[in-house]
Design a protein around this motif. Structure first.
Motif, PDB file in Angstrom:
ATOM      1  N   GLY A  74     -11.096   1.146   1.306  1.00  0.00           N
ATOM      2  CA  GLY A  74     -10.911   2.597   1.335  1.00  0.00           C
ATOM      3  C   GLY A  74      -9.599   3.085   0.777  1.00  0.00           C
ATOM      4  O   GLY A  74      -9.357   4.295   0.747  1.00  0.00           O
ATOM      5  N   HIS A  75      -8.728   2.178   0.354  1.00  0.00           N
ATOM      6  CA  HIS A  75      -7.415   2.584  -0.160  1.00  0.00           C
ATOM      7  C   HIS A  75      -7.204   2.060  -1.577  1.00  0.00           C
ATOM      8  O   HIS A  75      -7.310   0.860  -1.829  1.00  0.00           O
ATOM      9  CB  HIS A  75      -6.291   2.105   0.757  1.00  0.00           C
ATOM     10  CG  HIS A  75      -6.323   2.762   2.094  1.00  0.00           C
ATOM     11  ND1 HIS A  75      -5.985   4.084   2.290  1.00  0.00           N
ATOM     12  CD2 HIS A  75      -6.690   2.295   3.302  1.00  0.00           C
ATOM     13  CE1 HIS A  75      -6.136   4.397   3.562  1.00  0.00           C
ATOM     14  NE2 HIS A  75      -6.564   3.328   4.204  1.00  0.00           N
ATOM     15  N   ARG A  76      -6.893   2.980  -2.474  1.00  0.00           N
ATOM     16  CA  ARG A  76      -6.760   2.655  -3.889  1.00  0.00           C
ATOM     17  C   ARG A  76      -5.399   3.087  -4.412  1.00  0.00           C
ATOM     18  O   ARG A  76      -4.709   3.898  -3.795  1.00  0.00           O
ATOM     19  CB  ARG A  76      -7.853   3.375  -4.685  1.00  0.00           C
ATOM     20  CG  ARG A  76      -9.248   2.937  -4.288  1.00  0.00           C
ATOM     21  CD  ARG A  76     -10.281   3.776  -4.986  1.00  0.00           C
ATOM     22  NE  ARG A  76     -11.624   3.259  -4.699  1.00  0.00           N
ATOM     23  CZ  ARG A  76     -12.729   3.922  -4.928  1.00  0.00           C
ATOM     24  NH1 ARG A  76     -12.680   5.127  -5.462  1.00  0.00           N
ATOM     25  NH2 ARG A  76     -13.889   3.383  -4.647  1.00  0.00           N
TER      26      ARG A  76
ATOM     27  N   GLU B  77      -8.658  -1.038  -5.917  1.00  0.00           N
ATOM     28  CA  GLU B  77      -8.806  -1.034  -4.463  1.00  0.00           C
ATOM     29  C   GLU B  77      -7.878  -2.088  -3.880  1.00  0.00           C
ATOM     30  O   GLU B  77      -8.028  -3.272  -4.138  1.00  0.00           O
ATOM     31  CB  GLU B  77     -10.257  -1.297  -4.062  1.00  0.00           C
ATOM     32  CG  GLU B  77     -10.451  -1.121  -2.562  1.00  0.00           C
ATOM     33  CD  GLU B  77     -11.883  -0.791  -2.194  1.00  0.00           C
ATOM     34  OE1 GLU B  77     -12.702  -0.590  -3.094  1.00  0.00           O
ATOM     35  OE2 GLU B  77     -12.155  -0.723  -0.983  1.00  0.00           O
TER      36      GLU B  77
ATOM     37  N   TRP C  93      -2.743  11.017  -2.399  1.00  0.00           N
ATOM     38  CA  TRP C  93      -3.300   9.704  -2.049  1.00  0.00           C
ATOM     39  C   TRP C  93      -4.725   9.812  -1.524  1.00  0.00           C
ATOM     40  O   TRP C  93      -5.538   8.905  -1.749  1.00  0.00           O
ATOM     41  CB  TRP C  93      -2.383   8.989  -1.046  1.00  0.00           C
ATOM     42  CG  TRP C  93      -1.093   8.600  -1.693  1.00  0.00           C
ATOM     43  CD1 TRP C  93       0.148   9.099  -1.436  1.00  0.00           C
ATOM     44  CD2 TRP C  93      -0.922   7.647  -2.763  1.00  0.00           C
ATOM     45  NE1 TRP C  93       1.077   8.517  -2.277  1.00  0.00           N
ATOM     46  CE2 TRP C  93       0.453   7.626  -3.092  1.00  0.00           C
ATOM     47  CE3 TRP C  93      -1.789   6.835  -3.465  1.00  0.00           C
ATOM     48  CZ2 TRP C  93       0.964   6.807  -4.099  1.00  0.00           C
ATOM     49  CZ3 TRP C  93      -1.289   6.017  -4.469  1.00  0.00           C
ATOM     50  CH2 TRP C  93       0.080   6.007  -4.773  1.00  0.00           C
ATOM     51  N   ALA C  94      -5.056  10.898  -0.853  1.00  0.00           N
ATOM     52  CA  ALA C  94      -6.439  11.088  -0.381  1.00  0.00           C
ATOM     53  C   ALA C  94      -7.382  11.206  -1.574  1.00  0.00           C
ATOM     54  O   ALA C  94      -8.480  10.634  -1.578  1.00  0.00           O
ATOM     55  CB  ALA C  94      -6.529  12.328   0.510  1.00  0.00           C
TER      56      ALA C  94
ATOM     57  N   ASP D 179      -7.783   7.788  -3.143  1.00  0.00           N
ATOM     58  CA  ASP D 179      -8.713   6.971  -2.356  1.00  0.00           C
ATOM     59  C   ASP D 179     -10.166   7.327  -2.674  1.00  0.00           C
ATOM     60  O   ASP D 179     -11.059   6.490  -2.556  1.00  0.00           O
ATOM     61  CB  ASP D 179      -8.451   7.140  -0.855  1.00  0.00           C
ATOM     62  CG  ASP D 179      -7.196   6.399  -0.398  1.00  0.00           C
ATOM     63  OD1 ASP D 179      -6.706   5.531  -1.150  1.00  0.00           O
ATOM     64  OD2 ASP D 179      -6.715   6.704   0.712  1.00  0.00           O
ATOM     65  N   ASP D 180     -10.390   8.591  -3.081  1.00  0.00           N
ATOM     66  CA  ASP D 180     -11.736   9.035  -3.466  1.00  0.00           C
ATOM     67  C   ASP D 180     -12.023   8.781  -4.947  1.00  0.00           C
ATOM     68  O   ASP D 180     -13.057   9.222  -5.466  1.00  0.00           O
ATOM     69  CB  ASP D 180     -11.897  10.536  -3.176  1.00  0.00           C
ATOM     70  CG  ASP D 180     -11.972  10.829  -1.685  1.00  0.00           C
ATOM     71  OD1 ASP D 180     -12.292   9.900  -0.909  1.00  0.00           O
ATOM     72  OD2 ASP D 180     -11.712  11.986  -1.301  1.00  0.00           O
TER      73      ASP D 180
ATOM     74  N   LEU E 133       0.845  -1.189   0.000  1.00  0.00           N
ATOM     75  CA  LEU E 133       0.000   0.000   0.000  1.00  0.00           C
ATOM     76  C   LEU E 133       0.881   1.240   0.000  1.00  0.00           C
ATOM     77  O   LEU E 133       2.009   1.203   0.494  1.00  0.00           O
ATOM     78  CB  LEU E 133      -0.881   0.020   1.246  1.00  0.00           C
ATOM     79  CG  LEU E 133      -2.039  -0.971   1.266  1.00  0.00           C
ATOM     80  CD1 LEU E 133      -2.643  -1.034   2.677  1.00  0.00           C
ATOM     81  CD2 LEU E 133      -3.097  -0.568   0.252  1.00  0.00           C
TER      82      LEU E 133
END
Ligand SMILES: [Zn+2]
Length: 142
Positions: A133-135, A129, A26-27, A30-31, A15
């Protein structure tokens, strides 16, 4: 180590480890959005994330969404997985993509038939993914 893990289970892919500078990138990922830093002084794009514009060294480039479309600059086909978690994916394509806005990044090109690859081929971002919640951004041929 995970003693409860079944013998045939492969540990997950790595990750991202965001830093203070890369956290907004990264935020957004994640969206499900690709954002890069843009310079108000010279209109240049900075990637990877930095505290300064990579073109004119102005401070505090601001985050702006990019379309996530671009072209294939070059690629390499990986036949021997560097980690067990990538084994099921082999052979897979690691590509350098130039986004339509200009910045370049390296990512995997998913579901790519090697015979269909060409310099300049159109690509678009997809978000894989890796954990809830983390991509991570990846690309496919457009
Ligand atoms: Zn600049």
């Amino acid at each position: 180590m995970a003693d409860s893990m079944a013998d045939d289970q492969v540990p997950g892919k790595p990750l991202p480890e965001p830093t203070a500078v890369s956290a907004p990138y990264w935020a957004a990922v994640d969206d499900g959005e690709l954002r890069m830093q843009h310079c108000a002084d010279c209109s240049g794009w900075t990637f990877p994330p930095s505290t300064r514009c990579r073109h004119c060294a102005a401070g505090e480039p601001h985050w702006r969404p990019v379309a996530g479309t671009g072209e294939l600059l070059t690629w390499s086909v990986v036949h021997q997985a560097p980690y067990p978690s990538y084994g099921p994916d082999t052979p897979y394509v690691v590509a350098v993509v130039r986004l339509d806005e200009g910045p370049q990044l390296m990512a995997n090109l998913l579901d790519a038939d090697e015979g269909a690859l060409a310099i300049g081929a159109r690509v678009r971002v997809v978000f894989e993914e890796r954990a809830p919640g983390h991509r991570v951004p990846q690309f496919v041929l457009a």
